[in-house]
Design an enzyme around this catalytic site. Structure first.
Site, short mmCIF file in Angstrom:
data_model
loop_
_atom_site.label_atom_id
_atom_site.label_comp_id
_atom_site.label_asym_id
_atom_site.label_seq_id
_atom_site.Cartn_x
_atom_site.Cartn_y
_atom_site.Cartn_z
N LEU A 94 0.84 -1.19 0.00
CA LEU A 94 0.00 0.00 0.00
C LEU A 94 0.87 1.24 0.00
CD1 LEU A 94 -2.72 -0.94 2.65
CD2 LEU A 94 -3.09 -0.69 0.20
N GLU A 124 -10.24 0.62 7.86
CA GLU A 124 -9.96 -0.54 8.71
C GLU A 124 -8.65 -0.32 9.45
OE1 GLU A 124 -11.21 -4.52 6.50
OE2 GLU A 124 -10.01 -3.22 5.22
N LYS A 145 -4.93 -1.19 10.43
CA LYS A 145 -3.81 -1.86 9.76
C LYS A 145 -3.09 -2.73 10.80
CE LYS A 145 -0.05 -1.02 6.49
NZ LYS A 145 0.98 -1.84 7.13
N GLU A 173 -4.57 -11.07 7.84
CA GLU A 173 -3.36 -10.78 8.62
C GLU A 173 -3.34 -11.68 9.85
OE1 GLU A 173 -0.01 -7.92 8.59
OE2 GLU A 173 -1.64 -8.30 7.19
N LYS A 203 -9.79 2.47 1.89
CA LYS A 203 -10.05 1.90 0.57
C LYS A 203 -11.30 2.50 -0.04
CE LYS A 203 -8.32 -2.69 1.96
NZ LYS A 203 -8.69 -4.10 2.18
#
Length: 588
Positions: A16, A45, A47, A100, A212
């Site tokens: 990103l 969101e 990270k 993740e 996003k």
């Protein structure tokens, strides 16, 4: 070391881009508006500071792959299956998700106490756990996982990212509870401020906020750069910092001769690591921040990775003398030259430059000669056994066995690895040459657009900048490099050792496009230009950047420009976007 099976990501796991302030996010949003207008929403969101993972299901977990370099990862399925928050079975026959893997703060403390070992940080412990040989270890360490992506969401009726997250939540996947749908930039900014306040109260580590575009139709329209999607960015928190003393300032020499000043620091702990040195970038950076030996400096980790002297604590400065940048190379004592505000040693025989050049040449992404480390190269240079790259391929058992700490087995292994490197992918060979501004990603892009090694000697700047992802600076650098007769002789010297640079083109099937020259122009609603290029290359076509009388087909999208006129002049057959549907029917 445990070896894991390599797995190619059909859908690359991109990084990103970063923004470090609200102002930079607004600039990002302004660029979005210029492309797609204002009819869009955002999803924000957390990270998660963990290990990125791709998981494929065929009713049950079929394959789990680490991110790796974004294109190729490692098969760690046996160590991901024990994660209890991952559903063991789903009702859909095929599904691929991204997420993740992480450890909660409490679990990290529990492991350190239980194992009586102080690990650097939770992220490193997760990575180590996933790469354990013993399949029971990940289960013992209670790894967890948040899902943040669904591949091919349209197959499951999802038109937006937020819909896909709700879909996955209903399938039993763990979605982060802090996900938020934002209708405008003000809501995104409010979210950033809210999370910044509570980040340290969360049960897990985060290093930013992912922002996003929600609507998938705009993902396709905005597209990607070589490294990043243009429809997303990461807001990174201000780095943690520590204060310590600058004991000294020393210079290092890179393979291009660039001189980098570094601070030798009194050891200090920062974000789980012990820091003893930090980059000072260049003379202008030192002068602008008035950095002096003996100062107390505030250290941060740039991007949470590279230690950097951020600023000086002037309150404790006593009589430190202003730093004067040396005029001579720290290795060979040659007079330094200043080029674009950077200091360079231009002595081609400088052993510092030579050492870094060899280290780069044998590295994993270059010639990949395993076991050929920096210390070995230093000793070989000291013994006058390495002067040029070709000398690597003429090293003998008798020469190596005489060196300190070399045993028969290690000598034989090194010689075998040198021999293995003779068959090398051309993109890796090009990267190994150490051409300024030609990194591995750029090298791959260039090689995808040529047919054979010799094409590098004649490719033009105009042809290079037509390649998506290759800029003017990189193009000029490569062309200048291959115009230099000394470089050509050096390359011929290396090739004469038996090196065989391979251009790897995958031919799937033959049809009327095989062995033809095809040019692509304009923009396309349904397809990315690179996907079109790959499809024709799979038929054995050569993609050219300019229309000439030798061009066989011109693929025409919207706003085709002057190429369509040239095609008409030469009677070249056009392939319009609606005709691509048949060709692009199968997934690339």
């Amino acid at each position: 070391e445990q070896q894991f099976e390599k797995v190619v990501h059909v859908h690359p796991m991109l990084s990103l881009s970063n923004v470090f302030s609200v102002e930079e996010f607004v600039e990002f949003d302004t660029r979005i508006k210029k492309t797609i207008g204002t009819d869009y929403t955002y999803v924000c969101e957390l990270k998660i500071d963990g290990l990125a993972m791709s998981i494929k299901y065929e009713n049950e977990i079929k394959l789990a792959t680490t991110r790796g370099d974004g294109k190729v990862g490692e098969n760690v399925t046996h160590n991901v299956k024990p994660i209890t928050t991952l559903p063991k079975y789903i009702k859909h026959p095929k599904l691929e998700v991204r997420g993740e893997v992480f450890l909660s703060k409490q679990e990290f403390k529990n492991i350190c106490n239980l194992e009586q070992k102080q690990y650097a940080n939770a992220r490193n412990l997760v990575a180590g756990s996933i790469r354990q040989i013993n399949v029971n270890d990940p289960q013992k360490r209670n790894l967890d996982m948040f899902i943040y992506g669904l591949i091919n969401p349209e197959l499951y009726g999802c038109e937006t990212y937020y819909e896909s997250m709700n879909f996955l939540k209903n399938e039993g996947f763990k979605i982060n509870e802090k996900i938020k749908l934002c209708t405008d930039t003000n809501e995104v900014i409010a979210y950033i401020k809210e999370i910044t306040k509570i980040r340290n109260e969360l049960e897990y580590d985060i290093d930013g906020i992912v922002i996003k575009i929600n609507e998938y139709k705009y993902h396709k329209e905005l597209g990607n750069t070589v490294k990043y999607p243009k429809w997303a960015t990461a807001y990174k928190f201000k780095s943690d910092e520590a204060i310590t003393k600058i004991n000294d300032i020393f210079l290092t020499v890179g393979r291009t001769g660039k001189i980098t000043p570094n601070a030798d620091l009194l050891a200090v702990s920062l974000m789980g690591s012990t820091i003893t040195r930090a980059t000072l970038h260049n003379a202008a950076y030192i002068k602008a921040k008035d950095i002096r030996i003996g100062d107390n400096a505030i250290i941060i980790k740039a991007g949470d990775v590279i230690p950097r002297v951020e600023k000086i604590d002037f309150t404790n400065r006593i009589n430190q003398v202003e730093y004067e940048f040396p005029k001579h190379c720290p290795v060979c004592s040659s007079v330094l030259e200043i080029i674009d505000l950077e200091h360079y040693c231009l002595n081609e025989l400088c052993t510092g430059r030579k050492l870094e050049g060899f280290v780069h040449f044998v590295s994993r992404n270059a010639m990949n000669i395993d076991g050929f480390g920096r210390k070995i190269i230093e000793r070989l240079i000291e013994h006058n056994l390495l002067k040029t790259y070709r000398d690597i391929y003429y090293l003998t058992y008798e020469q190596l066995i005489e060196l300190d700490n070399f045993q028969e087995k290690s000598v034989n292994n090194l010689l075998l690895n040198i021999k293995k490197s003779l068959d090398v992918q051309l993109e890796n060979f090009l990267y190994a040459l150490g051409i300024k501004f030609i990194g591995l990603v750029t090298a791959k892009l260039i090689i995808q657009n040529i047919n054979e090694f010799e094409d590098l000697f004649t490719i033009t700047v105009g042809e290079l900048i037509e390649i998506d992802g290759v800029g003017l600076v990189s193009a000029n650098s490569l062309v200048t490099y291959f115009e230099d007769e000394e470089n050509i002789l050096m390359i011929q010297d290396i090739i004469s050792c038996g090196i065989n640079p391979i251009v790897k083109h995958k031919i799937i099937n033959k049809n009327k496009y095989s062995d033809t020259k095809i040019c692509i122009t304009g923009t396309f609603d349904k397809y990315r230009r690179n996907d079109i290029k790959l499809k024709f290359e799979s038929y054995g076509s050569k993609i050219v950047t300019q229309v000439s009388k030798n061009t066989d087909f011109l693929v025409v999208g919207q706003k085709p420009g002057s190429k369509i006129n040239k095609a008409s002049e030469h009677g070249i057959t056009l392939i319009k976007e609606n005709e691509l549907d048949v060709l692009m029917g199968e997934e690339i």
